[in-house]
Design a protein around this motif. Structure first.
Motif, PDB file in Angstrom:
ATOM      1  N   PHE A 107       0.835  -1.195   0.000  1.00 32.92           N
ATOM      2  CA  PHE A 107       0.000   0.000   0.000  1.00 32.92           C
ATOM      3  C   PHE A 107       0.868   1.242   0.000  1.00 32.92           C
ATOM      4  O   PHE A 107       1.797   1.359   0.793  1.00 32.92           O
ATOM      5  CB  PHE A 107      -0.922   0.001   1.221  1.00 32.92           C
ATOM      6  N   GLU A 108       0.543   2.169  -0.875  1.00 32.90           N
ATOM      7  CA  GLU A 108       1.277   3.426  -0.924  1.00 32.90           C
ATOM      8  C   GLU A 108       1.004   4.224   0.337  1.00 32.90           C
ATOM      9  O   GLU A 108      -0.120   4.261   0.834  1.00 32.90           O
ATOM     10  CB  GLU A 108       0.850   4.217  -2.151  1.00 32.90           C
ATOM     11  N   THR A 110      -2.480   5.897   1.891  1.00 36.67           N
ATOM     12  CA  THR A 110      -3.718   5.368   1.311  1.00 36.67           C
ATOM     13  C   THR A 110      -4.356   4.377   2.288  1.00 36.67           C
ATOM     14  O   THR A 110      -3.678   3.767   3.112  1.00 36.67           O
ATOM     15  CB  THR A 110      -3.445   4.677  -0.028  1.00 36.67           C
ATOM     16  N   CYS A 135      -5.461   1.232   4.083  1.00 32.85           N
ATOM     17  CA  CYS A 135      -4.943  -0.139   4.036  1.00 32.85           C
ATOM     18  C   CYS A 135      -5.694  -1.083   4.977  1.00 32.85           C
ATOM     19  O   CYS A 135      -5.490  -2.299   4.914  1.00 32.85           O
ATOM     20  CB  CYS A 135      -3.456  -0.169   4.352  1.00 32.85           C
ATOM     21  N   ALA A 179      -1.778   3.715   5.337  1.00 32.57           N
ATOM     22  CA  ALA A 179      -0.491   3.034   5.303  1.00 32.57           C
ATOM     23  C   ALA A 179       0.637   3.993   5.669  1.00 32.57           C
ATOM     24  O   ALA A 179       0.664   5.151   5.246  1.00 32.57           O
ATOM     25  CB  ALA A 179      -0.258   2.447   3.919  1.00 32.57           C
ATOM     26  N   ASP A 204      -0.324  -7.284   5.263  1.00 32.38           N
ATOM     27  CA  ASP A 204      -0.450  -5.923   4.768  1.00 32.38           C
ATOM     28  C   ASP A 204      -1.885  -5.446   4.686  1.00 32.38           C
ATOM     29  O   ASP A 204      -2.252  -4.726   3.763  1.00 32.38           O
ATOM     30  CB  ASP A 204       0.207  -5.809   3.384  1.00 32.38           C
TER      31      ASP A 204
END
Length: 287
Positions: A4-5, A8, A10, A68, A119
């Motif tokens: 995940f960037e 953003t 998550c 994230a 994640d």
């Protein structure tokens, strides 16, 4: 493994006083099953959300979205420098990595999650999974600046006419840094708490879940002991409702519009239906 960037969504979780009652409610509402060893909900075996027992009665019964973080400690420092507050400083949670809770300048609370062995989401934007987040605030300028500063979010104000709203409609759609702002990259939005909302309503984040049928989901929620706080209504993005579960946690559901076949020539597109009736929640971009 999903990556995940930073900044953003998550993960989402709900803190509930009665965990088993929550599992029964969401299990039937969204078709979730539950990992017997972890406080996680699964959709066809894939992680979609957490249901967490509320250990402190002073904490709200609520859904929280987690953003994230590459380094939760560094982000916590940026939150404070940008005018936000840390509700809970970063703390390790074993295989779940490092978590924290923060508040933006308007008081909306969100989480930070530095990934551990897993994640977060394994599926989104499918019926029964997370699909959107919405920040409600009375301080839009400060909040817009805050998220741009801390996370690098790129914003785009929506065109009120495209949303079927009056010219004073103020809604900002957010995309991650490095993207081209627009509907295809957006993950959330910012709405303004106006005079049509109760005066006591604080800044907050509303979590959305995708569903196949908005009205049917509402009927099921009521049958299971929940309630509908904003009746289903149509938007250019789909049919939306706002609900509370059987313990008071608030969330929204969105049934996207089916893809329309191309109209035959020479008639063109049909006209839009009349505007839906006014309701406080209907001042959001998705709503």
């Amino acid at each position: 493994m999903a990556v995940f960037e930073q900044g953003t969504p998550c993960w989402v979780d709900a803190q509930l006083p009665d965990l088993e009652a929550g599992k029964r409610f969401y299990g039937e509402l969204f078709g979730w099953s539950f990992d017997p060893d972890r406080d996680e909900a699964l959709l066809l075996g894939r992680r979609v959300a957490g249901l967490v027992p509320k250990r402190d009665g002073r904490m709200p019964t609520t859904w929280t979205v987690y953003l994230a973080a590459d380094d939760a400690g560094a982000l916590a420092a940026r939150v404070k420098a940008a005018g936000g507050q840390m509700v809970m400083e970063p703390y390790p949670v074993g295989p779940f990595g490092v978590l924290a809770l923060a508040a933006d300048p308007g008081g909306a609370v969100f989480g930070l999650r530095q990934a551990g062995d897993d994640d977060g989401f394994e599926v989104t934007n499918e019926p029964g999974s997370f699909c959107w987040m919405e920040v409600y605030t009375r301080e839009p300028d400060a909040v817009d600046t805050f998220y741009a500063t801390v996370f690098g979010w790129l914003g785009r104000h929506v065109d009120p006419a495209e949303e079927g709203r009056d010219s004073g409609f103020d809604y900002r759609v957010w995309s991650p840094p490095g993207s081209r702002p627009g509907d295809d990259t957006a993950f959330g939005g910012r709405a303004v708490i106006t005079d049509v909302f109760p005066v006591e309503m604080p800044g907050h984040v509303l979590v959305y879940f995708a569903v196949r049928d908005c009205d049917e989901t509402c009927a099921t929620a009521v049958r299971l002991g929940g309630r509908v706080t904003t009746d289903p209504f149509d938007t250019p993005h789909g049919r939306i409702a706002v609900l509370r579960d059987n313990q008071g946690a608030r969330f929204a559901v969105l049934a996207e519009l089916p893809d329309e076949p191309a109209p035959p020539e020479p008639y063109g597109r049909p006209e839009r239906s009349p505007e839906q009736r006014e309701s406080p929640e209907k001042h959001s971009g998705r709503g």
